[in-house]
Design a protein around this motif. Structure first.
Motif, PDB file in Angstrom:
ATOM      1  N   ILE A   7       0.875  -1.170   0.000  1.00 30.83           N
ATOM      2  CA  ILE A   7       0.000   0.000   0.000  1.00 30.83           C
ATOM      3  C   ILE A   7       0.904   1.210   0.000  1.00 30.83           C
ATOM      4  CG2 ILE A   7      -1.763   1.286   1.271  1.00 30.83           C
ATOM      5  CD1 ILE A   7      -2.511  -1.378   2.597  1.00 30.83           C
ATOM      6  N   ALA A  17      -3.395   9.791  -4.041  1.00 26.62           N
ATOM      7  CA  ALA A  17      -4.055   9.022  -2.993  1.00 26.62           C
ATOM      8  C   ALA A  17      -3.408   9.372  -1.665  1.00 26.62           C
ATOM      9  CB  ALA A  17      -3.912   7.529  -3.276  1.00 26.62           C
ATOM     10  N   PRO A  22     -10.530   9.794   5.954  1.00 30.46           N
ATOM     11  CA  PRO A  22     -10.179   8.415   6.294  1.00 30.46           C
ATOM     12  C   PRO A  22      -8.679   8.324   6.550  1.00 30.46           C
ATOM     13  CG  PRO A  22     -10.520   8.618   3.941  1.00 30.46           C
ATOM     14  CD  PRO A  22     -10.879   9.949   4.549  1.00 30.46           C
ATOM     15  N   LEU A  25      -3.189   6.535   3.324  1.00 29.46           N
ATOM     16  CA  LEU A  25      -2.807   5.258   2.724  1.00 29.46           C
ATOM     17  C   LEU A  25      -1.551   4.680   3.357  1.00 29.46           C
ATOM     18  CD1 LEU A  25      -3.548   5.900  -1.036  1.00 29.46           C
ATOM     19  CD2 LEU A  25      -4.926   4.666   0.630  1.00 29.46           C
ATOM     20  N   GLY A  28      -2.647   2.318   6.152  1.00 29.15           N
ATOM     21  CA  GLY A  28      -3.717   1.363   5.913  1.00 29.15           C
ATOM     22  C   GLY A  28      -5.026   1.922   5.418  1.00 29.15           C
ATOM     23  N   GLY A  29      -5.043   3.167   4.945  1.00 29.15           N
ATOM     24  CA  GLY A  29      -6.269   3.717   4.377  1.00 29.15           C
ATOM     25  C   GLY A  29      -6.663   2.987   3.107  1.00 29.15           C
ATOM     26  N   ASP A  30      -7.922   3.035   2.774  1.00 25.85           N
ATOM     27  CA  ASP A  30      -8.453   2.319   1.607  1.00 25.85           C
ATOM     28  C   ASP A  30      -8.128   3.070   0.320  1.00 25.85           C
ATOM     29  OD1 ASP A  30      -9.914   1.018  -0.347  1.00 25.85           O
ATOM     30  OD2 ASP A  30     -11.821   1.152   0.714  1.00 25.85           O
ATOM     31  N   PRO A  31      -7.324   2.484  -0.578  1.00 28.49           N
ATOM     32  CA  PRO A  31      -6.988   3.168  -1.829  1.00 28.49           C
ATOM     33  C   PRO A  31      -8.168   3.305  -2.776  1.00 28.49           C
ATOM     34  CG  PRO A  31      -6.115   0.940  -1.866  1.00 28.49           C
ATOM     35  CD  PRO A  31      -6.683   1.169  -0.487  1.00 28.49           C
ATOM     36  N   HIS A  32      -9.288   2.652  -2.462  1.00 22.66           N
ATOM     37  CA  HIS A  32     -10.472   2.754  -3.311  1.00 22.66           C
ATOM     38  C   HIS A  32     -11.518   3.705  -2.738  1.00 22.66           C
ATOM     39  CE1 HIS A  32      -8.807  -0.448  -5.694  1.00 22.66           C
ATOM     40  NE2 HIS A  32      -8.639  -1.167  -4.595  1.00 22.66           N
ATOM     41  N   ASP A  33     -11.258   4.265  -1.567  1.00 20.12           N
ATOM     42  CA  ASP A  33     -12.176   5.217  -0.945  1.00 20.12           C
ATOM     43  C   ASP A  33     -11.988   6.572  -1.626  1.00 20.12           C
ATOM     44  OD1 ASP A  33     -13.441   7.134   0.732  1.00 20.12           O
ATOM     45  OD2 ASP A  33     -13.163   5.834   2.476  1.00 20.12           O
ATOM     46  N   ASN A  36     -10.010   9.405  -0.176  1.00 12.97           N
ATOM     47  CA  ASN A  36      -8.550   9.341  -0.187  1.00 12.97           C
ATOM     48  C   ASN A  36      -7.972   9.836  -1.507  1.00 12.97           C
ATOM     49  OD1 ASN A  36      -7.388   8.519   2.235  1.00 12.97           O
ATOM     50  ND2 ASN A  36      -8.034   6.414   1.926  1.00 12.97           N
ATOM     51  N   GLN A  78      -4.292   5.512  12.807  1.00 11.71           N
ATOM     52  CA  GLN A  78      -5.391   5.818  11.892  1.00 11.71           C
ATOM     53  C   GLN A  78      -6.339   6.837  12.495  1.00 11.71           C
ATOM     54  OE1 GLN A  78      -6.843   1.830  11.151  1.00 11.71           O
ATOM     55  NE2 GLN A  78      -5.731   1.723   9.211  1.00 11.71           N
TER      56      GLN A  78
END
Length: 95
Positions: A7, A17, A22, A25, A28-33, A36, A78
């Motif tokens: 990630i 990103a 959130p 990245l 651990g943030g969501d790369p699809h959110d 972000n 986070q």
């Protein structure tokens, strides 16, 4: 975290990103959110080639390193970044 688990920062059509809201990245943030994916402009007065593009970058990197070394929990890192990144380092004892 981050590169250790595949990630990292990625460019998506001109968007970087990372960001607030959130978790970043790097931790651990969501790369699809979609939250972000936003442009992270350079800080006012930043000159190309003069170092860190914006002040948030090291605030994301220090918790990443602390999580990887076991000094801070992933959940704490986070939460600190997602809530308000500006005091995150002092909240985590990393300032």
């Amino acid at each position: 975290m981050g590169r250790h688990q595949g990630i990292g920062r990625r460019r998506h059509g001109g968007l970087l990103a990372g960001g607030s809201g959130p978790p970043a990245l790097q931790i651990g943030g969501d790369p699809h959110d979609a939250r972000n994916l936003r442009v992270e402009p350079a800080d006012p007065g930043h000159k190309p080639g003069s170092g860190v593009n914006n002040l948030k970058d090291p605030v994301e990197t220090k918790p990443h390193t602390a999580v990887c070394s076991g000094n801070v929990t992933l959940k704490a890192a986070q939460r600190a970044i997602a809530t308000d990144w500006t005091p995150a380092l002092s909240q985590l004892g990393l300032a």
